[in-house]
Design a protein around this motif. Structure first.
Motif, PDB file in Angstrom:
ATOM      1  N   PRO A 152       0.841  -1.209   0.000  1.00 41.87           N
ATOM      2  CA  PRO A 152       0.000   0.000   0.000  1.00 41.87           C
ATOM      3  C   PRO A 152       0.871   1.252   0.000  1.00 41.87           C
ATOM      4  CG  PRO A 152      -0.811  -1.586   1.594  1.00 41.87           C
ATOM      5  CD  PRO A 152       0.508  -2.113   1.106  1.00 41.87           C
ATOM      6  N   PRO A 153       0.315   2.376  -0.404  1.00 40.27           N
ATOM      7  CA  PRO A 153       1.118   3.608  -0.499  1.00 40.27           C
ATOM      8  C   PRO A 153       1.896   3.894   0.781  1.00 40.27           C
ATOM      9  CG  PRO A 153      -1.015   3.958  -1.487  1.00 40.27           C
ATOM     10  CD  PRO A 153      -1.064   2.592  -0.860  1.00 40.27           C
ATOM     11  N   ARG A 154       3.171   4.231   0.595  1.00 34.84           N
ATOM     12  CA  ARG A 154       4.060   4.503   1.721  1.00 34.84           C
ATOM     13  C   ARG A 154       4.218   6.013   1.917  1.00 34.84           C
ATOM     14  NH1 ARG A 154       7.138  -0.346   2.581  1.00 34.84           N
ATOM     15  NH2 ARG A 154       7.012  -1.791   0.818  1.00 34.84           N
ATOM     16  N   LEU A 155       4.688   6.376   3.083  1.00 38.01           N
ATOM     17  CA  LEU A 155       4.924   7.791   3.369  1.00 38.01           C
ATOM     18  C   LEU A 155       6.125   8.317   2.603  1.00 38.01           C
ATOM     19  CD1 LEU A 155       4.237   7.927   7.216  1.00 38.01           C
ATOM     20  CD2 LEU A 155       2.743   8.677   5.355  1.00 38.01           C
ATOM     21  N   THR A 156       7.093   7.434   2.364  1.00 36.51           N
ATOM     22  CA  THR A 156       8.282   7.835   1.616  1.00 36.51           C
ATOM     23  C   THR A 156       8.560   6.829   0.512  1.00 36.51           C
ATOM     24  OG1 THR A 156       9.732   6.644   3.143  1.00 36.51           O
ATOM     25  CG2 THR A 156       9.299   8.969   3.628  1.00 36.51           C
ATOM     26  N   ILE A 157       9.293   7.257  -0.495  1.00 36.67           N
ATOM     27  CA  ILE A 157       9.677   6.372  -1.587  1.00 36.67           C
ATOM     28  C   ILE A 157      10.781   5.440  -1.089  1.00 36.67           C
ATOM     29  CG2 ILE A 157      10.634   6.261  -3.919  1.00 36.67           C
ATOM     30  CD1 ILE A 157       7.900   7.534  -3.837  1.00 36.67           C
ATOM     31  N   PRO A 158      10.585   4.135  -1.169  1.00 40.87           N
ATOM     32  CA  PRO A 158      11.638   3.221  -0.693  1.00 40.87           C
ATOM     33  C   PRO A 158      12.866   3.240  -1.585  1.00 40.87           C
ATOM     34  CG  PRO A 158       9.811   2.001  -1.668  1.00 40.87           C
ATOM     35  CD  PRO A 158       9.387   3.423  -1.618  1.00 40.87           C
ATOM     36  N   THR A 159      14.024   3.205  -0.944  1.00 42.78           N
ATOM     37  CA  THR A 159      15.288   3.250  -1.670  1.00 42.78           C
ATOM     38  C   THR A 159      16.082   1.958  -1.553  1.00 42.78           C
ATOM     39  OG1 THR A 159      16.440   4.208   0.215  1.00 42.78           O
ATOM     40  CG2 THR A 159      15.439   5.751  -1.347  1.00 42.78           C
ATOM     41  N   VAL A 160      15.541   0.980  -0.842  1.00 40.76           N
ATOM     42  CA  VAL A 160      16.214  -0.299  -0.656  1.00 40.76           C
ATOM     43  C   VAL A 160      15.658  -1.300  -1.648  1.00 40.76           C
ATOM     44  CG1 VAL A 160      16.648  -2.185   0.961  1.00 40.76           C
ATOM     45  CG2 VAL A 160      16.603   0.193   1.778  1.00 40.76           C
ATOM     46  N   ALA A 161      16.549  -1.975  -2.362  1.00 42.32           N
ATOM     47  CA  ALA A 161      16.119  -2.871  -3.433  1.00 42.32           C
ATOM     48  C   ALA A 161      15.216  -3.991  -2.921  1.00 42.32           C
ATOM     49  CB  ALA A 161      17.341  -3.448  -4.141  1.00 42.32           C
ATOM     50  N   SER A 162      15.492  -4.499  -1.738  1.00 42.60           N
ATOM     51  CA  SER A 162      14.708  -5.625  -1.212  1.00 42.60           C
ATOM     52  C   SER A 162      13.259  -5.251  -0.930  1.00 42.60           C
ATOM     53  CB  SER A 162      15.363  -6.184   0.057  1.00 42.60           C
ATOM     54  OG  SER A 162      15.446  -5.180   1.049  1.00 42.60           O
ATOM     55  N   THR A 163      12.945  -3.987  -0.913  1.00 41.03           N
ATOM     56  CA  THR A 163      11.569  -3.530  -0.705  1.00 41.03           C
ATOM     57  C   THR A 163      10.694  -3.837  -1.918  1.00 41.03           C
ATOM     58  OG1 THR A 163      12.404  -1.723   0.667  1.00 41.03           O
ATOM     59  CG2 THR A 163      10.134  -1.553  -0.091  1.00 41.03           C
ATOM     60  N   TYR A 164      11.303  -3.889  -3.070  1.00 42.72           N
ATOM     61  CA  TYR A 164      10.559  -4.069  -4.321  1.00 42.72           C
ATOM     62  C   TYR A 164      10.307  -5.547  -4.581  1.00 42.72           C
ATOM     63  CZ  TYR A 164      11.333   0.861  -5.018  1.00 42.72           C
ATOM     64  OH  TYR A 164      11.323   2.229  -4.858  1.00 42.72           O
ATOM     65  N   ASP A 165       9.109  -5.832  -5.091  1.00 37.52           N
ATOM     66  CA  ASP A 165       8.664  -7.222  -5.224  1.00 37.52           C
ATOM     67  C   ASP A 165       8.918  -7.821  -6.607  1.00 37.52           C
ATOM     68  OD1 ASP A 165       6.234  -5.670  -3.447  1.00 37.52           O
ATOM     69  OD2 ASP A 165       7.196  -7.440  -2.565  1.00 37.52           O
ATOM     70  N   TYR A 166       8.929  -6.990  -7.615  1.00 38.51           N
ATOM     71  CA  TYR A 166       9.087  -7.486  -8.985  1.00 38.51           C
ATOM     72  C   TYR A 166      10.186  -6.681  -9.687  1.00 38.51           C
ATOM     73  CZ  TYR A 166       4.412  -9.224  -7.898  1.00 38.51           C
ATOM     74  OH  TYR A 166       3.335  -9.825  -7.301  1.00 38.51           O
ATOM     75  N   TRP A 167      10.909  -7.374 -10.557  1.00 39.12           N
ATOM     76  CA  TRP A 167      12.019  -6.752 -11.267  1.00 39.12           C
ATOM     77  C   TRP A 167      12.007  -7.144 -12.735  1.00 39.12           C
ATOM     78  CZ3 TRP A 167      15.051  -3.176  -8.996  1.00 39.12           C
ATOM     79  CH2 TRP A 167      15.074  -3.141  -7.599  1.00 39.12           C
ATOM     80  N   GLY A 168      12.495  -6.224 -13.569  1.00 37.46           N
ATOM     81  CA  GLY A 168      12.770  -6.574 -14.947  1.00 37.46           C
ATOM     82  C   GLY A 168      14.161  -7.150 -15.075  1.00 37.46           C
ATOM     83  N   ARG A 169      14.562  -7.455 -16.307  1.00 39.24           N
ATOM     84  CA  ARG A 169      15.872  -8.057 -16.548  1.00 39.24           C
ATOM     85  C   ARG A 169      16.954  -7.017 -16.773  1.00 39.24           C
ATOM     86  NH1 ARG A 169      15.060 -13.592 -20.121  1.00 39.24           N
ATOM     87  NH2 ARG A 169      13.690 -14.643 -18.636  1.00 39.24           N
ATOM     88  N   GLY A 170      16.570  -5.777 -16.933  1.00 38.97           N
ATOM     89  CA  GLY A 170      17.543  -4.715 -17.045  1.00 38.97           C
ATOM     90  C   GLY A 170      17.877  -4.324 -18.478  1.00 38.97           C
ATOM     91  N   THR A 171      18.416  -3.116 -18.611  1.00 34.20           N
ATOM     92  CA  THR A 171      18.892  -2.618 -19.896  1.00 34.20           C
ATOM     93  C   THR A 171      20.230  -1.916 -19.672  1.00 34.20           C
ATOM     94  OG1 THR A 171      18.291  -1.260 -21.833  1.00 34.20           O
ATOM     95  CG2 THR A 171      17.609  -0.418 -19.683  1.00 34.20           C
ATOM     96  N   GLN A 172      21.190  -2.190 -20.546  1.00 31.66           N
ATOM     97  CA  GLN A 172      22.542  -1.681 -20.366  1.00 31.66           C
ATOM     98  C   GLN A 172      22.642  -0.237 -20.836  1.00 31.66           C
ATOM     99  OE1 GLN A 172      25.530  -3.261 -19.146  1.00 31.66           O
ATOM    100  NE2 GLN A 172      26.288  -1.158 -19.293  1.00 31.66           N
ATOM    101  N   VAL A 173      23.236   0.589 -19.999  1.00 32.67           N
ATOM    102  CA  VAL A 173      23.559   1.968 -20.356  1.00 32.67           C
ATOM    103  C   VAL A 173      25.066   2.137 -20.248  1.00 32.67           C
ATOM    104  CG1 VAL A 173      23.352   4.389 -19.686  1.00 32.67           C
ATOM    105  CG2 VAL A 173      21.337   2.891 -19.629  1.00 32.67           C
ATOM    106  N   THR A 174      25.679   2.563 -21.341  1.00 32.04           N
ATOM    107  CA  THR A 174      27.124   2.776 -21.356  1.00 32.04           C
ATOM    108  C   THR A 174      27.404   4.198 -21.804  1.00 32.04           C
ATOM    109  OG1 THR A 174      27.518   0.450 -21.889  1.00 32.04           O
ATOM    110  CG2 THR A 174      29.336   1.988 -22.256  1.00 32.04           C
TER     111      THR A 174
END
Length: 127
Positions: free
Chosen positions: A102-124
């Motif tokens: 549910p909506p939080r008071l602050t935006i979480p900055t810890v990766a483990s807080t997030y439940d779903y992830w994509g595979r990523g895209t490379q930026v160089t």
């Protein structure tokens, strides 16, 4: 099951710009807080930017503040990251994450807080 697919990465010279996208499917995108993280070789995944489910609240890492802008289009189930004034130290794989709590008071900055992830895209970013 939520699926996230990042796109828009590539090779760019320092000072250039890129726009990353994260397309979501299989869930209720408009109810998720969303975040962008990045991971460079040999380093841990680090927070870049996050946005609340409504798009009203946003938070940025100090290293990208003033250069990157996070946004979302709930009608298109898509998250964006506009990256300007890119630096070589921005080089990494960029991931989007979805927070189903549910909506939080602050935006979480810890990766483990997030439940779903994509595979990523490379930026160089070349100097």
């Amino acid at each position: 099951q939520v699926q996230l697919v990042e796109s828009g990465g590539g090779l760019v010279q320092a000072g250039g710009s890129l726009r990353l996208s994260c397309a979501a499917s299989g869930g209720t995108f408009s109810s998720y807080g969303m975040g962008w993280f990045r991971q460079a070789p040999g380093k841990e995944r680090e927070f870049v930017a996050g946005v609340s489910s409504t798009g009203i609240n946003r938070h940025y890492a100090d290293s990208v503040k003033g250069r990157f802008t996070i946004s979302r289009d709930n009608a298109k189930n898509t998250l964006y990251l506009q990256m300007n004034s890119l630096k070589p130290e921005d080089t990494a794989v960029y991931y989007c994450g979805a927070d189903r709590s549910p909506p939080r008071l602050t935006i979480p900055t810890v990766a483990s807080t997030y439940d779903y992830w994509g595979r990523g895209t490379q930026v160089t970013v070349s100097s």
